[in-house]
Design a protein around this motif. Structure first.
Motif, mmCIF file in Angstrom:
data_model
loop_
_atom_site.group_PDB
_atom_site.id
_atom_site.type_symbol
_atom_site.label_atom_id
_atom_site.label_comp_id
_atom_site.label_asym_id
_atom_site.label_seq_id
_atom_site.Cartn_x
_atom_site.Cartn_y
_atom_site.Cartn_z
ATOM 1 N N SER A 116 0.837 -1.194 0.000
ATOM 2 C CA SER A 116 0.000 0.000 0.000
ATOM 3 C C SER A 116 0.874 1.246 0.000
ATOM 4 O O SER A 116 2.059 1.214 0.359
ATOM 5 C CB SER A 116 -0.920 0.007 1.231
ATOM 6 O OG SER A 116 -1.623 1.222 1.330
ATOM 7 N N TYR A 151 -10.019 -2.640 3.993
ATOM 8 C CA TYR A 151 -9.301 -3.540 3.088
ATOM 9 C C TYR A 151 -10.316 -4.419 2.383
ATOM 10 O O TYR A 151 -11.178 -5.031 3.030
ATOM 11 C CB TYR A 151 -8.290 -4.414 3.829
ATOM 12 C CG TYR A 151 -7.757 -5.542 2.975
ATOM 13 C CD1 TYR A 151 -6.893 -5.281 1.913
ATOM 14 C CD2 TYR A 151 -8.130 -6.869 3.218
ATOM 15 C CE1 TYR A 151 -6.414 -6.302 1.120
ATOM 16 C CE2 TYR A 151 -7.651 -7.894 2.427
ATOM 17 C CZ TYR A 151 -6.791 -7.609 1.374
ATOM 18 O OH TYR A 151 -6.318 -8.621 0.580
ATOM 19 N N TYR A 174 -7.511 -4.097 -2.621
ATOM 20 C CA TYR A 174 -7.144 -2.697 -2.446
ATOM 21 C C TYR A 174 -7.395 -2.269 -1.012
ATOM 22 O O TYR A 174 -8.261 -2.808 -0.318
ATOM 23 C CB TYR A 174 -7.862 -1.773 -3.442
ATOM 24 C CG TYR A 174 -9.346 -1.593 -3.220
ATOM 25 C CD1 TYR A 174 -9.842 -0.645 -2.322
ATOM 26 C CD2 TYR A 174 -10.270 -2.364 -3.921
ATOM 27 C CE1 TYR A 174 -11.197 -0.457 -2.131
ATOM 28 C CE2 TYR A 174 -11.634 -2.191 -3.738
ATOM 29 C CZ TYR A 174 -12.084 -1.235 -2.849
ATOM 30 O OH TYR A 174 -13.434 -1.059 -2.658
ATOM 31 N N CYS A 175 -6.589 -1.290 -0.589
ATOM 32 C CA CYS A 175 -6.698 -0.674 0.728
ATOM 33 C C CYS A 175 -7.175 0.756 0.563
ATOM 34 O O CYS A 175 -6.703 1.476 -0.326
ATOM 35 C CB CYS A 175 -5.351 -0.694 1.466
ATOM 36 S SG CYS A 175 -4.900 -2.280 2.175
ATOM 37 N N VAL A 176 -8.090 1.167 1.417
ATOM 38 C CA VAL A 176 -8.554 2.559 1.463
ATOM 39 C C VAL A 176 -7.777 3.257 2.578
ATOM 40 O O VAL A 176 -7.822 2.830 3.732
ATOM 41 C CB VAL A 176 -10.062 2.644 1.709
ATOM 42 C CG1 VAL A 176 -10.511 4.098 1.740
ATOM 43 C CG2 VAL A 176 -10.821 1.886 0.628
ATOM 44 N N THR A 207 -8.292 7.748 -0.418
ATOM 45 C CA THR A 207 -7.793 7.242 -1.694
ATOM 46 C C THR A 207 -7.625 5.734 -1.591
ATOM 47 O O THR A 207 -7.599 5.169 -0.482
ATOM 48 C CB THR A 207 -6.465 7.907 -2.073
ATOM 49 O OG1 THR A 207 -6.098 7.524 -3.400
ATOM 50 C CG2 THR A 207 -5.358 7.522 -1.114
ATOM 51 N N LYS A 208 -7.484 5.090 -2.738
ATOM 52 C CA LYS A 208 -7.342 3.634 -2.811
ATOM 53 C C LYS A 208 -5.964 3.280 -3.352
ATOM 54 O O LYS A 208 -5.452 3.954 -4.254
ATOM 55 C CB LYS A 208 -8.418 3.010 -3.710
ATOM 56 C CG LYS A 208 -9.843 3.175 -3.223
ATOM 57 C CD LYS A 208 -10.799 2.434 -4.155
ATOM 58 C CE LYS A 208 -12.244 2.579 -3.685
ATOM 59 N NZ LYS A 208 -12.750 3.952 -3.880
#
Length: 414
Positions: A116, A151, A174-176, A207-208
């Motif tokens: 990330s 997540y 993806y992680c925010v 954001t991602k």
């Protein structure tokens, strides 16, 4: 407002021990109070008259004017407002609601690991000096109050609307990530519900970042500047400076017309934009006047030369990062092949830097080996006249009164 008036008493009835159950209870109470306040808020009436001489709306009359926080009356007393502000400052220090995910190794699945990124704020440009005396310009980026908000695993990511074909069969989730906490009273109830899973206050910027499964991070985990290391290379993404509507000379660097000799009102015009015949007309993609700036752009392969661990400031080599000061910048590991091979040989912290990874008595500033650190004396004087030393230490020296009697006074920089 009965529920809001008894908020302080309900909060004080909770146990004093700060574990993850208490943090979740405090967060839910604050969100519940903010949702009730938003539902029952009354907006103060203003004396502004639409389309009058004294006031003209910024947008059309068909658009609803959004009131600011100063014009919203929640019906709170001064004690309730002070208590909510006090609790808003305490909540970001709460522990994780869920247990951290198990830490996995680099390239554990046999595929390339993608970690990330973080959200930085552009502070400005400062000079740094190498051990050889070379001056280099570095851009300072501060990682301010970053937390992982959510997540999404690869299975759910493949069924989402933002999934792209290039991510297929690669195991990407993806992680925010959010930056800069704020009071829940500043946002809507729907936006506040996004942060109940992580147990942190609402963030001003979200954001991602696409990550692999072995680099997943639990929601609520803080991210700092030590997510990266000195000497690593990163890619950054940000919006360029907003320039508004510009002509072809400013937007595309065209020469324009002549300054005189028959030129009338065409000094900065583009000239011909298309010819005649079968291929006549204006072609698609022709460079013409229009909006300039405020566009997303990448800068790749930027080296980290210094990290301040106290204020979470990263010094990147190069002065040409996009965006104005105080702009948001997306920071992630570089995807260029030489840097990928370098990370395989020396993996970074996985999946991020945790407090237990800190080295005892580590310095506040971590420098690259090529930078001068100002820790030791670097200039020594032996058998030098003090008057001459004072003269030559000035920023400018005034020369004059030559031996031939002429006055050649001028300033010379050192």
């Amino acid at each position: 407002m009965r529920r809001c008036s008894c908020l302080a008493s309900n909060w004080s009835a909770l146990p004093t021990s700060r574990n993850h159950q208490i943090a979740r209870a405090e967060t839910s109470l604050l969100y519940q109070a903010s949702s009730v306040l938003l539902q029952k808020a009354t907006y103060k009436k203003t004396n502004k008259t639409w389309f009058s001489r004294t006031y003209k709306p910024k947008f059309g009359h068909w658009m609803v004017e959004k009131p600011d926080s100063a014009s919203v009356d929640f019906g709170l007393t001064e004690s309730n407002t002070a208590y909510l502000n006090e609790k808003s400052l305490v909540l970001p220090n709460s522990p994780l609601i869920n247990q951290p995910m198990p830490r996995r190794g680099w390239k554990e699945n046999g595929k390339r690991t993608v970690r990330s990124g973080v959200i930085g704020i552009k502070i400005g440009v400062v000079p740094q000096w190498t051990v050889t005396g070379k001056r280099i310009l570095c851009t300072m980026l501060q990682v301010l109050d970053n937390h992982v908000i959510n997540y999404v695993p690869p299975g759910d990511f493949a069924r989402s609307a933002i999934f792209q074909p290039k991510f297929k069969n690669k195991g990407y989730g993806y992680c925010v990530v959010g930056a800069i906490s704020a009071s829940p009273l500043e946002f809507s109830e729907e936006y506040n519900q996004l942060f109940t899973k992580s147990g942190v206050l609402p963030k001003r910027k979200l954001t991602k970042f696409v990550v692999t499964e072995d680099a997943a991070i639990a929601p609520g985990t803080p991210l700092s500047a030590q997510h990266f290391r000195v000497g690593d290379y990163m890619d950054i993404q940000a919006r360029t400076v907003e320039m508004g509507f510009q002509g072809v000379c400013t937007r595309w660097g065209m020469k324009g017309g002549r300054a005189s000799h028959g030129v009338t009102k065409a000094h900065r015009r583009m000239g011909s934009m298309g010819g005649g015949g079968d291929k006549g007309g204006v072609w698609r993609g022709k460079k013409m006047p229009g909006h300039m700036g405020s566009a997303w752009t990448y800068h790749r392969s930027l080296q980290i030369v210094r990290i301040n661990t106290k204020y979470n400031v990263i010094y990147l080599k190069g002065p040409n990062l996009p965006g104005p000061p105080r702009a948001y910048v997306r920071m992630m590991d570089s995807l260029l092949r030489p840097h990928l091979l370098a990370r395989d040989a020396n993996p970074p912290p996985m999946p991020t830097f945790y407090p237990e990874d800190a080295i005892p008595d580590s310095p506040e500033n971590i420098y690259h080996e090529s930078l001068f650190t100002y820790d030791d004396d670097f200039v020594s004087y032996e058998n030098v006249d003090k008057d001459k030393l004072f003269l030559y230490s000035k920023p400018y020296i005034l020369y004059g009164g030559c031996q031939d009697g002429r006055n050649h006074s001028y300033r010379r920089g050192i």
